[in-house]
Design an enzyme around this catalytic site. Structure first.
Site, PDB file in Angstrom:
ATOM      1  N   LYS A 160      -8.172   6.182 -12.204  1.00  0.00           N
ATOM      2  CA  LYS A 160      -7.748   6.036 -10.812  1.00  0.00           C
ATOM      3  C   LYS A 160      -8.879   6.503  -9.899  1.00  0.00           C
ATOM      4  CE  LYS A 160      -4.164   7.308  -7.476  1.00  0.00           C
ATOM      5  NZ  LYS A 160      -2.879   8.019  -7.285  1.00  0.00           N
ATOM      6  N   ARG A 211       5.984  -1.163 -13.419  1.00  0.00           N
ATOM      7  CA  ARG A 211       6.900  -0.602 -12.436  1.00  0.00           C
ATOM      8  C   ARG A 211       7.804  -1.684 -11.882  1.00  0.00           C
ATOM      9  NH1 ARG A 211       2.347   1.213  -9.492  1.00  0.00           N
ATOM     10  NH2 ARG A 211       1.638   2.008 -11.488  1.00  0.00           N
ATOM     11  N   ASP A 263       2.203   7.793  -9.973  1.00  0.00           N
ATOM     12  CA  ASP A 263       1.575   7.590  -8.672  1.00  0.00           C
ATOM     13  C   ASP A 263       1.761   8.781  -7.730  1.00  0.00           C
ATOM     14  OD1 ASP A 263       0.915   5.203  -9.762  1.00  0.00           O
ATOM     15  OD2 ASP A 263       2.114   3.954  -8.436  1.00  0.00           O
ATOM     16  N   ARG A 292      -7.278   0.375  -6.930  1.00  0.00           N
ATOM     17  CA  ARG A 292      -8.352   1.331  -7.232  1.00  0.00           C
ATOM     18  C   ARG A 292      -8.164   1.946  -8.610  1.00  0.00           C
ATOM     19  NH1 ARG A 292      -6.688   6.600  -3.612  1.00  0.00           N
ATOM     20  NH2 ARG A 292      -4.435   6.355  -3.799  1.00  0.00           N
ATOM     21  N   ARG A 324      -5.833   9.078 -16.301  1.00  0.00           N
ATOM     22  CA  ARG A 324      -4.418   9.378 -16.502  1.00  0.00           C
ATOM     23  C   ARG A 324      -3.845   8.493 -17.602  1.00  0.00           C
ATOM     24  NH1 ARG A 324      -1.619   7.198 -10.858  1.00  0.00           N
ATOM     25  NH2 ARG A 324      -2.061   4.985 -11.150  1.00  0.00           N
ATOM     26  N   GLY A 376     -11.460   1.054  -3.044  1.00  0.00           N
ATOM     27  CA  GLY A 376     -11.215   1.251  -4.465  1.00  0.00           C
ATOM     28  C   GLY A 376     -11.482   2.653  -4.973  1.00  0.00           C
ATOM     29  N   GLY A 396      -0.722  -4.333  -6.294  1.00  0.00           N
ATOM     30  CA  GLY A 396      -1.547  -4.291  -7.491  1.00  0.00           C
ATOM     31  C   GLY A 396      -2.454  -3.075  -7.569  1.00  0.00           C
ATOM     32  N   ASP A 452       6.950  -0.133  -5.824  1.00  0.00           N
ATOM     33  CA  ASP A 452       5.726  -0.226  -6.630  1.00  0.00           C
ATOM     34  C   ASP A 452       5.330   1.113  -7.224  1.00  0.00           C
ATOM     35  OD1 ASP A 452       5.211  -0.017  -3.653  1.00  0.00           O
ATOM     36  OD2 ASP A 452       3.250   0.609  -4.391  1.00  0.00           O
ATOM     37  N   ASN A 453       6.026   2.192  -6.852  1.00  0.00           N
ATOM     38  CA  ASN A 453       5.764   3.520  -7.411  1.00  0.00           C
ATOM     39  C   ASN A 453       6.882   3.996  -8.324  1.00  0.00           C
ATOM     40  OD1 ASN A 453       3.367   3.722  -5.947  1.00  0.00           O
ATOM     41  ND2 ASN A 453       4.372   4.653  -4.186  1.00  0.00           N
TER      42      ASN A 453
END
Length: 579
Positions: A185, A262, A342, A165, A255, A198, A162, A332-333
């Site tokens: 981010k 994803r 990412d 940060r 961003r 974070g 998840g 996850d990326n």
């Protein structure tokens, strides 16, 4: 080779075109009204006026919302911000944690602000803007969210991950009707922070800002970076996981992307058996981002998978064509929209090396550049497993067949991209061999990847024929040391003769438009980072300008050595996951 691969209103004879609240006088019609044309030049003044009117100079009328998610998807019923296992939702509500110390705006992308977010560049000088991009201000009407997802990291299921940060601060719909998701981010702890604080540090945030913008101007699908701020807050990091903990400064990148979903967004739901929620999320993603797929089609998920497979193959081929290694190709990326997201320990390859690993944390070389296509296959297989509970037996069979086509899709795309890099037109059954031959010569001589292709774009065929390589073509001089270089040149020149209707000048012009002269090499980013650490952000901004025009020769970039042999210390630059 490594890897698999207006409203129109008619009044008399005058045409007025209405565009987002501004009337533009049609140039031809205006010419028949000399007095009016002298008053307003439709092709310049009026259009410029309209553009300025459409771009806001303050945030007062600027709107963000996350209603597209909160109105259709279940939100975590727990509102408190503490680390926990989250169930039966896609997002948790989460507010950014403002920095305690002063905040400085380091860099801004004018194109992102003006072309995507409808903000005039002057808006970035306001205090409201600084508060927004540093997580202090939340736009009224928007509820900040943090996304729940899981993923396979370095080949193993890592469970819940998840946004540890990052905070989705809103969705913006611009004047073109295009919807963009804005995410901070490095903006503080969330329910998904696990043992982290974070935060993101300055060095990695500079790399993210410059990396994503550089990739965009290279023509690679990617998230974009709107701004970069740095604080004086102390952030402690063990950069290389060797026990050497040091104090760094916190930073935040704003961003933007069409979507931050994803593969891991779907995996966590399948792994948890939350199939109704899986369907709900998939339907939203398809409806919002896959317009060619009929949401009422019984094979919609199959069509979705097929498109993701094709576009992932294409994306990785594009990465390879510019020598880009992501560094952490975990599920996850990997974006469901097949865009690059990412940015962490990524790197652009200097000397050609299929075993190039930009991430010093990747001890086994799992994510080396030559293995990215295979990793893409692995990740797509995990996506297939997440979708399988929604498939009928026949659909499962068809989905497996679709995945089996990935290697050929990748390889075909790879060859076409490199044919373009070499200026080859038409079809020739030996093109793949010609490409592989060159890459082998480059590997053996450790020739510079970017400049070998760029200098082939600049040198004349006559000089190649005579094997007369002037000293300014230093990368070609390096590869010319190979005993088989003359053989490859003979093959290449013979193949160029097959370019029907082509000329040497056209070939060079065409190749120079696809082979960059400047990429964000690790040593360049590191030099900018080192200066930024002592509050000199000049090189960050300079690199930002240079990388907006990677295919054009730029005098100042040449003076900086950006198209020369990397300095000796470049090989000592190390990048890790710690950011």
């Amino acid at each position: 080779m490594s890897g698999c691969w207006a409203i129109l209103w008619w009044f008399s004879s005058l045409t007025l075109v209405y565009h987002s609240g501004c009337y533009l006088i049609d140039t031809i019609a205006a010419n028949s009204f000399g007095h009016l044309y002298n008053y307003i030049n439709a092709s310049t003044l009026d259009q410029d006026y309209c553009e300025k009117k459409l771009k806001l100079t303050t945030l007062d009328e600027w709107k963000l919302s996350t209603e597209v998610f909160t109105a259709t998807l279940p939100i975590d019923h727990i509102q408190e911000n503490y680390v926990r296992e989250v169930q039966e939702c896609i997002f948790s509500v989460g507010y950014p944690t403002p920095f305690k110390s002063r905040v400085l705006l380091v860099a801004v992308s004018e194109e992102v602000l003006e072309k995507i977010l409808d903000l005039d560049m002057s808006a970035s000088s306001s205090d409201d803007f600084l508060q927004l991009v540093s997580g202090t201000k939340i736009i009224f009407g928007s509820l900040p969210l943090t996304h729940r997802y899981g993923g396979h990291q370095f080949g193993s299921w890592a469970g819940q991950l998840g946004d540890g940060r990052a905070h989705l601060i809103g969705v913006y719909t611009n004047r073109f009707g295009s919807r963009w998701e804005l995410q901070l981010k490095g903006s503080g702890k969330t329910p998904y922070s696990r043992r982290g604080d974070g935060r993101a540090v300055l060095r990695s945030s500079i790399r993210e800002f410059l990396g994503s913008e550089a990739m965009h101007y290279l023509g690679i699908p990617t998230s974009r970076a709107a701004s970069l701020v740095v604080s004086d807050d102390n952030i402690w990091r063990d950069q290389f996981y060797n026990g050497n903990i040091k104090k760094e400064r916190g930073a935040i990148v704003l961003r933007v992307a069409k979507s931050w979903f994803r593969i891991g967004s779907l995996e966590i739901l399948a792994q948890s058996g939350e199939l109704d929620l899986l369907r709900m999320l998939l339907d939203m993603v398809i409806k919002e981002h896959f317009p060619k797929i009929n949401i009422n089609d019984s094979n919609k998920y199959l069509a979705f998978f097929s498109q993701v497979v094709s576009e992932t193959a294409h994306l990785i081929g594009l990465w390879m064509s510019v020598g880009f290694a992501h560094g952490v190709c975990n599920t996850d990326n990997f974006s469901l929209l097949s865009i690059t997201i990412d940015y962490g320990p990524f790197g652009f390859m200097d000397s050609y090396n299929p075993d190039f690993v930009p991430n010093t944390s990747d001890d086994e070389g799992r994510y080396k550049i030559g293995n990215q296509a295979n990793v893409g296959m692995f990740n797509l297989n995990k996506l297939l497993k997440a979708l399988n509970p929604l498939f009928s037996p026949r659909q499962k069979q068809l989905a497996s067949q679709i995945l089996e086509e990935y290697p050929q899709q990748y390889y075909k795309g790879f060859v076409e991209l490199f044919k373009t890099k070499l200026g080859l037109l038409g079809e020739n059954e030996d093109d793949d061999y010609l490409i592989a031959f060159l890459l082998k010569l480059m590997e053996d001589t450790r020739a510079d990847f970017t400049m070998t292709f760029r200098q082939l774009s600049e040198i004349s065929e006559d000089k190649l024929k005579d094997l007369n390589i002037p000293k300014e073509f230093w990368a070609l001089q390096d590869i010319a040391k190979h005993k088989n270089f003359s053989t490859w040149i003979a093959m290449y020149l013979l193949r160029l003769k097959g370019n029907v209707g082509d000329s040497d000048s056209e070939r060079r012009k065409r190749m120079s438009s696809v082979n960059p002269r400047y990429v964000l090499r690790n040593w360049m980013a590191e030099s900018a980072v080192q200066k930024a650490e002592i509050n000199d952000f000049s090189e960050v901004r300079f690199l930002q300008r240079v990388l907006q025009h990677p295919f054009l020769v730029q005098t100042l970039a040449e003076r900086a050595g950006y198209a020369q042999h990397p300095p000796a210390w470049a090989e000592d630059v190390k990048v890790s996951c710690s950011s």
